[in-house]
Scaffold this motif. Sequence first.
Motif, PDB file in Angstrom:
ATOM      1  N   GLY A   1      56.969  48.691  51.814  1.00  0.00           N
ATOM      2  CA  GLY A   1      57.210  48.781  53.253  1.00  0.00           C
ATOM      3  C   GLY A   1      56.475  49.966  53.818  1.00  0.00           C
ATOM      4  N   TYR A   2      57.014  50.513  54.871  1.00  0.00           N
ATOM      5  CA  TYR A   2      56.320  51.588  55.591  1.00  0.00           C
ATOM      6  C   TYR A   2      57.257  52.761  55.868  1.00  0.00           C
ATOM      7  N   HIS A   3      56.810  53.942  55.592  1.00  0.00           N
ATOM      8  CA  HIS A   3      57.548  55.172  55.919  1.00  0.00           C
ATOM      9  C   HIS A   3      59.005  55.089  55.454  1.00  0.00           C
TER      10      HIS A   3
ATOM     11  N   THR B   1      62.053  49.554  53.975  1.00  0.00           N
ATOM     12  CA  THR B   1      61.712  48.457  53.069  1.00  0.00           C
ATOM     13  C   THR B   1      61.446  47.182  53.860  1.00  0.00           C
ATOM     14  N   VAL B   2      60.286  46.566  53.621  1.00  0.00           N
ATOM     15  CA  VAL B   2      59.977  45.272  54.243  1.00  0.00           C
ATOM     16  C   VAL B   2      60.134  44.158  53.206  1.00  0.00           C
ATOM     17  N   LEU B   3      59.500  44.330  52.069  1.00  0.00           N
ATOM     18  CA  LEU B   3      59.605  43.327  50.994  1.00  0.00           C
ATOM     19  C   LEU B   3      60.736  43.738  50.059  1.00  0.00           C
TER      20      LEU B   3
ATOM     21  N   ASP C   1      44.578  36.516  54.491  1.00  0.00           N
ATOM     22  CA  ASP C   1      45.693  36.713  55.416  1.00  0.00           C
ATOM     23  C   ASP C   1      45.442  35.975  56.729  1.00  0.00           C
ATOM     24  N   GLU C   2      46.109  34.854  56.897  1.00  0.00           N
ATOM     25  CA  GLU C   2      45.987  34.009  58.102  1.00  0.00           C
ATOM     26  C   GLU C   2      44.539  33.880  58.579  1.00  0.00           C
ATOM     27  N   PRO C   3      43.689  33.301  57.724  1.00  0.00           N
ATOM     28  CA  PRO C   3      42.264  33.252  58.061  1.00  0.00           C
ATOM     29  C   PRO C   3      41.945  32.414  59.292  1.00  0.00           C
TER      30      PRO C   3
ATOM     31  N   ALA D   1      57.248  33.115  59.178  1.00  0.00           N
ATOM     32  CA  ALA D   1      57.112  33.338  60.613  1.00  0.00           C
ATOM     33  C   ALA D   1      56.569  34.743  60.882  1.00  0.00           C
ATOM     34  N   ASN D   2      56.341  35.061  62.133  1.00  0.00           N
ATOM     35  CA  ASN D   2      55.897  36.409  62.522  1.00  0.00           C
ATOM     36  C   ASN D   2      56.883  37.438  61.982  1.00  0.00           C
ATOM     37  N   GLY D   3      56.338  38.471  61.357  1.00  0.00           N
ATOM     38  CA  GLY D   3      57.195  39.551  60.885  1.00  0.00           C
ATOM     39  C   GLY D   3      57.878  39.294  59.556  1.00  0.00           C
ATOM     40  N   ALA D   4      57.575  38.161  58.920  1.00  0.00           N
ATOM     41  CA  ALA D   4      58.237  37.825  57.647  1.00  0.00           C
ATOM     42  C   ALA D   4      57.851  38.787  56.531  1.00  0.00           C
ATOM     43  N   GLY D   5      56.645  39.362  56.648  1.00  0.00           N
ATOM     44  CA  GLY D   5      56.193  40.284  55.605  1.00  0.00           C
ATOM     45  C   GLY D   5      54.956  39.807  54.863  1.00  0.00           C
ATOM     46  N   LYS D   6      54.300  38.775  55.391  1.00  0.00           N
ATOM     47  CA  LYS D   6      53.121  38.203  54.713  1.00  0.00           C
ATOM     48  C   LYS D   6      52.004  39.231  54.578  1.00  0.00           C
ATOM     49  N   SER D   7      51.676  39.887  55.699  1.00  0.00           N
ATOM     50  CA  SER D   7      50.581  40.866  55.653  1.00  0.00           C
ATOM     51  C   SER D   7      50.962  42.059  54.785  1.00  0.00           C
ATOM     52  N   THR D   8      52.209  42.451  54.833  1.00  0.00           N
ATOM     53  CA  THR D   8      52.676  43.546  53.980  1.00  0.00           C
ATOM     54  C   THR D   8      52.499  43.167  52.515  1.00  0.00           C
ATOM     55  N   LEU D   9      52.822  41.912  52.190  1.00  0.00           N
ATOM     56  CA  LEU D   9      52.675  41.460  50.804  1.00  0.00           C
ATOM     57  C   LEU D   9      51.209  41.487  50.375  1.00  0.00           C
TER      58      LEU D   9
ATOM     59  N   GLU E   1      50.074  32.183  55.606  1.00  0.00           N
ATOM     60  CA  GLU E   1      49.916  31.228  56.710  1.00  0.00           C
ATOM     61  C   GLU E   1      51.214  31.015  57.478  1.00  0.00           C
ATOM     62  N   GLN E   2      51.053  30.588  58.727  1.00  0.00           N
ATOM     63  CA  GLN E   2      52.194  30.111  59.506  1.00  0.00           C
ATOM     64  C   GLN E   2      52.075  28.621  59.773  1.00  0.00           C
ATOM     65  N   ASN E   3      50.862  28.099  59.608  1.00  0.00           N
ATOM     66  CA  ASN E   3      50.599  26.700  59.906  1.00  0.00           C
ATOM     67  C   ASN E   3      51.033  25.833  58.712  1.00  0.00           C
TER      68      ASN E   3
ATOM     69  N   PRO F   1      41.705  40.862  55.187  1.00  0.00           N
ATOM     70  CA  PRO F   1      42.868  41.191  56.014  1.00  0.00           C
ATOM     71  C   PRO F   1      42.972  40.307  57.244  1.00  0.00           C
ATOM     72  N   GLN F   2      44.146  40.358  57.869  1.00  0.00           N
ATOM     73  CA  GLN F   2      44.388  39.520  59.055  1.00  0.00           C
ATOM     74  C   GLN F   2      43.462  39.935  60.201  1.00  0.00           C
ATOM     75  N   GLU F   3      43.232  41.227  60.300  1.00  0.00           N
ATOM     76  CA  GLU F   3      42.315  41.722  61.320  1.00  0.00           C
ATOM     77  C   GLU F   3      41.390  42.761  60.697  1.00  0.00           C
TER      78      GLU F   3
HETATM   79  N1  ATP Z   1      52.124  49.786  59.741  1.00  0.00           N
HETATM   80  C1  ATP Z   1      53.416  49.476  59.872  1.00  0.00           C
HETATM   81  N2  ATP Z   1      54.353  50.434  60.046  1.00  0.00           N
HETATM   82  C2  ATP Z   1      55.663  50.112  60.181  1.00  0.00           C
HETATM   83  N3  ATP Z   1      56.147  48.859  60.126  1.00  0.00           N
HETATM   84  C3  ATP Z   1      55.266  47.868  59.952  1.00  0.00           C
HETATM   85  C4  ATP Z   1      53.859  48.106  59.816  1.00  0.00           C
HETATM   86  N4  ATP Z   1      53.225  46.925  59.653  1.00  0.00           N
HETATM   87  C5  ATP Z   1      54.200  45.992  59.680  1.00  0.00           C
HETATM   88  N5  ATP Z   1      55.418  46.542  59.858  1.00  0.00           N
HETATM   89  C6  ATP Z   1      56.696  45.821  59.931  1.00  0.00           C
HETATM   90  O1  ATP Z   1      56.862  45.088  58.738  1.00  0.00           O
HETATM   91  C7  ATP Z   1      57.456  43.812  59.004  1.00  0.00           C
HETATM   92  C8  ATP Z   1      56.575  42.725  58.398  1.00  0.00           C
HETATM   93  O2  ATP Z   1      55.322  42.717  59.070  1.00  0.00           O
HETATM   94  P1  ATP Z   1      54.083  41.886  58.546  1.00  0.00           P
HETATM   95  O3  ATP Z   1      52.916  42.300  59.361  1.00  0.00           O
HETATM   96  O4  ATP Z   1      53.999  42.026  57.077  1.00  0.00           O
HETATM   97  O5  ATP Z   1      54.547  40.392  58.909  1.00  0.00           O
HETATM   98  P2  ATP Z   1      53.697  39.052  58.900  1.00  0.00           P
HETATM   99  O6  ATP Z   1      54.509  38.041  58.151  1.00  0.00           O
HETATM  100  O7  ATP Z   1      52.329  39.317  58.423  1.00  0.00           O
HETATM  101  O8  ATP Z   1      53.688  38.655  60.453  1.00  0.00           O
HETATM  102  P3  ATP Z   1      52.522  37.940  61.339  1.00  0.00           P
HETATM  103  O9  ATP Z   1      52.618  36.478  61.043  1.00  0.00           O
HETATM  104  O10 ATP Z   1      52.927  38.242  62.745  1.00  0.00           O
HETATM  105  O11 ATP Z   1      51.207  38.528  60.963  1.00  0.00           O
HETATM  106  C9  ATP Z   1      57.611  43.725  60.505  1.00  0.00           C
HETATM  107  O12 ATP Z   1      58.954  43.997  60.820  1.00  0.00           O
HETATM  108  C10 ATP Z   1      56.696  44.795  61.039  1.00  0.00           C
HETATM  109  O13 ATP Z   1      57.195  45.335  62.222  1.00  0.00           O
END
Ligand code: ATP
Length: 238
Positions: A18-20, A23-25, A164-166, A42-50, A197-199, A89-91
Amino acid sequence: MSDPAAPVSLQVEGLRSGYHGVTVLKGLDFAVGDEIFAVLGANGAGKSTLLATLARLIPLMAGAIRFQGEDVSRLPPYETAGRGVGYVPQEKGTFPDLTVLENLRIGGMIGRRSRDDRMAEVFELFPDLRALQAQPAGTLSGGESRMVACGRALMQDPKVLLLDEPTAGLSPLYVDMFFEKIREIHETRGVAIVLAEQNATKTLQVADRVMVLSLGEAFAVMDAAELTTQQLKEGYRI
Ligand SMILES: Nc1ncnc2c1ncn2[C@@H]1O[C@H](COP(=O)(O)OP(=O)(O)OP(=O)(O)O)[C@@H](O)[C@H]1O
Ligand SMILES: [Mg+2]
């Protein structure tokens, strides 16, 4: 189809990140073999974090990541990239001030095979990039930019590619093209794919297996062939 006997490429055990200190995952366990392994959520699920954690850009809070049997949990990103973990990366997947060619060449700094051969393969996969070679990556359209980011990662000769969501934000034609390319990369180059992916509909068409991620927890790992978009929508709200 996924082959349970195929060598495991990535193995994830009790992964927390996670961040700071947040915990995200929340403890993920899964293994990726020679397959297209989709992470749906879905948005915010943690895909990009993973994916960023697998690419070693975010430190682990607990658990382990093994790549081809080796514990890579604490290796820096360039070390895992050198071992064959490619990441798109996603972006911000390109260096905007550098040309398309320069972006691809940077990817080619890793890996042993001839850089010219790899460049030719990237142009074969994405023929549109040929005419854009001298253009700064920052001036490309969204779809063109995705191709460069993907091409740059392929220039590293990856054994596993983290995507990541190409297709996010791309027009339907580009989306279809990109999903076809993902299959092609897997089938003709033998690269394992982890696809965030979300699709759900498109994902089920290309993936071998699907892991559903929700609020940082993995709900199930299922064969894509046994799933429908409707089931995913009803069961997991994707
Ligand atoms: N740099 C960061 N610092 C703090 N929190 C973060 C950071 N990046 C993501 N998060 C938080 O981690 C959680 C998961 O975010 P993440 O970007 O992994 O989701 P995602 O599944 O990729 O969403 P999306 O489909 O919108 O890309 C969210 O609650 C988000 O706010
Ligand atoms: Mg994301």
